[in-house]
Design an enzyme around this catalytic site. Sequence first.
Site, PDB file in Angstrom:
ATOM      1  N   LYS A 138       0.916  -1.238   0.115  1.00  0.00           N
ATOM      2  CA  LYS A 138      -0.090   0.054   0.071  1.00  0.00           C
ATOM      3  C   LYS A 138       0.790   1.135   0.129  1.00  0.00           C
ATOM      4  O   LYS A 138       1.765   1.352   0.703  1.00  0.00           O
ATOM      5  CB  LYS A 138      -0.882  -0.055   1.207  1.00  0.00           C
ATOM      6  CG  LYS A 138      -1.737  -1.061   1.183  1.00  0.00           C
ATOM      7  CD  LYS A 138      -2.812  -0.990   2.502  1.00  0.00           C
ATOM      8  CE  LYS A 138      -3.843  -2.102   2.447  1.00  0.00           C
ATOM      9  NZ  LYS A 138      -4.730  -2.124   3.853  1.00  0.00           N
ATOM     10  N   HIS A 141       0.642   6.341   3.243  1.00  0.00           N
ATOM     11  CA  HIS A 141      -0.500   7.348   3.338  1.00  0.00           C
ATOM     12  C   HIS A 141      -0.111   8.308   4.594  1.00  0.00           C
ATOM     13  O   HIS A 141       0.814   8.054   5.151  1.00  0.00           O
ATOM     14  CB  HIS A 141      -1.865   6.567   3.742  1.00  0.00           C
ATOM     15  CG  HIS A 141      -2.975   7.318   3.966  1.00  0.00           C
ATOM     16  ND1 HIS A 141      -3.624   7.991   4.960  1.00  0.00           N
ATOM     17  CD2 HIS A 141      -3.963   7.618   3.037  1.00  0.00           C
ATOM     18  CE1 HIS A 141      -4.565   8.729   4.755  1.00  0.00           C
ATOM     19  NE2 HIS A 141      -5.079   8.410   3.479  1.00  0.00           N
ATOM     20  N   HIS A 144       0.382   7.538   8.206  1.00  0.00           N
ATOM     21  CA  HIS A 144       1.414   6.984   8.898  1.00  0.00           C
ATOM     22  C   HIS A 144       2.419   7.909   9.102  1.00  0.00           C
ATOM     23  O   HIS A 144       3.457   7.639   9.919  1.00  0.00           O
ATOM     24  CB  HIS A 144       2.086   5.995   7.835  1.00  0.00           C
ATOM     25  CG  HIS A 144       1.211   4.888   7.346  1.00  0.00           C
ATOM     26  ND1 HIS A 144       0.975   4.401   6.072  1.00  0.00           N
ATOM     27  CD2 HIS A 144       0.346   4.020   8.120  1.00  0.00           C
ATOM     28  CE1 HIS A 144       0.243   3.384   6.314  1.00  0.00           C
ATOM     29  NE2 HIS A 144      -0.101   3.007   7.294  1.00  0.00           N
TER      30      HIS A 144
END
Length: 672
Positions: A138, A141, A144
């Site tokens: 992933k 983002h 985080h």
Amino acid sequence: MACGFRRSIASQLSQVLNLPPENLIKSISAIPISKKEEVADFQLSVDSLLENKNDHSRPDNIVQAKRLAEKLKCDTVVSEISTGPGTINFKINREVLTKAVLQQVIEDGSNYGLKSELFSSLPQRKIIVEFSSPNIAKKFHVGHLRSTIIGNFIANLKEALGHQVTRINYLGDWGMQFGLLGTGFQLFGYEEKLQSNPLQHLFEVYVQVNKEAADDKNIAKLAHEFFQRLEMGDMQALSLWQRFRDLSIEEYSQIYKRLGIYFDEYSGESFYREKSQEVLKLLDGKGLLQKTIKGTAIVDLSGNGDPSSICTVMRSDGTSLYATRDLAAAIDRMDRYNFDTMIYVADKGQRKHFQQLFQMLKIMGYDWAERCQHVPFGIVQGMKTRRGEVTFLEDVLNEIRLKMLQNMASIKTSKQLENPQETAERVGLAALIIQDFRGLLLSDYQFSWDRVFQSHGDTGVFLQYTHARLHSLEETFGCSYMNDFNPACLQEPQSVSVLQHLLRFDEVLYRSSQDLQPRHIVSYLLTLSHLAAVAHKTLQIKDSPPEVAGARLHLFKAVRSVLANGMKLLGITPQPLNLQTPETVRMNGLGPGWASQNSAPTHHQLRSLDPGRTPAAGSPPPRQPAVAHQILTPKARPSVGSRRTRAANAISCSPHPHSADAPRGPQPHLSG
């Protein structure tokens, strides 16, 4: 340095109170700069001496303060003793204060404030900080970001205090979500897209397979089967998983490099897939494991069937859960590191998980569970790009860098920068970090692009510009004036306010070390920057007599040094270059000040500086991040790690709270 004065005051108090000086030092605090022009430097609260007495026997503390003050005398260090409501105030001889503080800042350098007696009884510890921990496959983002910068700050602070710190990035690289992703890629994936933009394509695949699984139970079944194959060591499934992992770490490494953050160990849930089975055997052997009608394995932490205290540790198909893998990871880390403290930096939504984790460790017989600590934080709201898109951190960093470059390019008087892209990125990162660290970590906050880009006021940009201007002063005049200085030349109210504030730095560090909140340091640094700006209005260097100019340059050099120390603790790289904004073109270091040419700072301006405000920042200079290289499957060698973005359930695309992955300065230990 403050504690040198504290010890002198404590020595005299000890004779009157018949107490050891060591018992009094922490009761003597530096007084924050005040709205008043004349203010004492240190204060002793009478209540702190009477805390063992009950309310009925406690005499009036105002009377007590006066009685005690009458027994004390001024000396070569203390020039004045006064009382307030329940306090005794000590004013330090101004020339002694000036010389001692500036000499200490210069001598201690990056250790200023850390050698204080406030830390003298602090034992050196082995500390693990687990932070960042994104889910692999992933894109990184913005969610985080908080774990990453907060964990970095805590590690920096603990390291600066002399502790042996191990920074662990525990990647979310295992779990049912990889059953979904593996199945999704087999159904919807394209090799060309995976090669050209790997994480973006995996993100798109994951979204699509989740959508399809909601309507098609067969896809959910295929996902379970794929994860079962992973757990059983199927080489084909592991090969695809490993590829996703390698591609993820490669991209994450670039993000960590931009953030200036490193890790000592990359670990991950995958490393504990086999050890979690050992944990299940331990739980079963102690009679703690229970089987449900559905075939899952649980631990009842309440002992009476309270549903809120039930922790599921194994699925009905025998596959592990992140709680089981967390138990295995904690036990393994104690075996390998024998830590005194282990800190997990994860959002407040994970509180229950960590409470159950620590409780399970305790009932399994591991008394060291009390050494484990969860540092929770709130959620950032409204952090989207200006185009309103989903916020990946890379997009945010690019947008901030672009905006800073545009600001710098619009200033014709700005010096040509050697690396404008790097400078713009560092200034932008400072803006992000200060906005994040100004409040309580536990609080949610509203992200504001407008506030991030402000070059004045209480922002990270303001700190960077202040440091750059002070650095410019040293470069311009340093060769001429940086010899010895005369303390008598720094007795103006503006100089004294700066010196008093420098005196407090150790207390601010101590407070942050106790509650792990960066806001104390942020507030301190912003106030220091405002004080420096006010002082510079009248304390000219150019055209001043050499003795006066030299003393003032020493003062501003001390401010820059402490400002840099605090910024580094926060994870900010101070900019030494001559940065300017439209508002500060006229405020260069060569003229009379950073404001109007001939306006002396007013009493009102000094009062406007509120040292109690909340911002803070600081941490040792980040080492150059190292890129994780070859990573083999768990069969080949220990997995390079990951912290899960733990899925709420088997078919959820929501990431686990602690998650991240990064490179570091020294060669990272590849665990897993």
